[in-house]
Design a protein around this motif. Sequence first.
Motif, PDB file in Angstrom:
ATOM      1  N   UNK A  96       0.833  -1.206   0.000  1.00 13.03           N
ATOM      2  CA  UNK A  96       0.000   0.000   0.000  1.00 13.03           C
ATOM      3  C   UNK A  96       0.865   1.252   0.000  1.00 13.03           C
ATOM      4  N   UNK A  97       1.897   1.264   0.834  1.00 13.34           N
ATOM      5  CA  UNK A  97       2.765   2.448   0.917  1.00 13.34           C
ATOM      6  C   UNK A  97       3.473   2.713  -0.406  1.00 13.34           C
ATOM      7  N   UNK A  98       3.935   1.655  -1.075  1.00 12.28           N
ATOM      8  CA  UNK A  98       4.589   1.847  -2.373  1.00 12.28           C
ATOM      9  C   UNK A  98       3.610   2.425  -3.390  1.00 12.28           C
TER      10      UNK A  98
ATOM     11  N   UNK B 114       6.371  10.998   2.011  1.00 12.43           N
ATOM     12  CA  UNK B 114       5.583  10.519   3.140  1.00 12.43           C
ATOM     13  C   UNK B 114       5.485   8.986   3.145  1.00 12.43           C
ATOM     14  N   UNK B 115       5.287   8.380   1.973  1.00 12.27           N
ATOM     15  CA  UNK B 115       4.961   6.971   1.885  1.00 12.27           C
ATOM     16  C   UNK B 115       6.149   6.048   1.620  1.00 12.27           C
ATOM     17  N   UNK B 116       7.181   6.528   0.923  1.00 13.48           N
ATOM     18  CA  UNK B 116       8.302   5.653   0.601  1.00 13.48           C
ATOM     19  C   UNK B 116       9.052   5.179   1.853  1.00 13.48           C
ATOM     20  N   UNK B 117       9.210   6.003   2.903  1.00 19.79           N
ATOM     21  CA  UNK B 117       9.845   5.471   4.114  1.00 19.79           C
ATOM     22  C   UNK B 117       9.085   4.283   4.719  1.00 19.79           C
ATOM     23  N   UNK B 118       7.776   4.308   4.626  1.00 20.71           N
ATOM     24  CA  UNK B 118       6.979   3.191   5.128  1.00 20.71           C
ATOM     25  C   UNK B 118       7.209   1.954   4.267  1.00 20.71           C
ATOM     26  N   UNK B 119       7.184   2.140   2.949  1.00 20.97           N
ATOM     27  CA  UNK B 119       7.435   1.009   2.041  1.00 20.97           C
ATOM     28  C   UNK B 119       8.810   0.410   2.302  1.00 20.97           C
TER      29      UNK B 119
END
Length: 166
Positions: free
Chosen positions: A32-34, A44-49
Amino acid sequence: GELVEGLMANFSFKRPFPNSGVVPTTFLSGLIAATMARKKDPSKWMPIANACRGKVKVWSEASPWNYKHMLRFIEAEIAYSEGHHEEAKVAYDDAIRLAGEHRFIHHQALCLERAALYHMDVSGGPSAMSTKYLTEARDLYVKWGAHRKAADIQIPARSTLPVGKK
């Protein structure tokens, strides 16, 4: 804000093997993050991925049979989001193959579906490859017993392009 912070807080555990609830959460959060990094805000999202990829990589090194396909799938989605198309294609194909070899047909079906959407996106519409992948995904969803999900898959009209071409 709060969603991102909450997801990041989930990745502070230290055990090499997660409990059963952490695996699907980490795996799906990475996917989802990717996707969100590609569609919304990469910073915002790539660190989570990447955090999810890191956790799955640790598990994959300890138990490739159970986790290697998940790692390659997350890596495919990250590569897609970063515009590394050759890397994405190879990673999708690895994930599809590994999930099939290790009999994770539900993950294989999901990866085939996502790979088909990737191919449609980069080729600007349906292609022989995306049609092939969607057909295989639908068949695997049926085999797994997810008949409603299989019925939701829309197979585009046949492409005249040979499989393997954009």
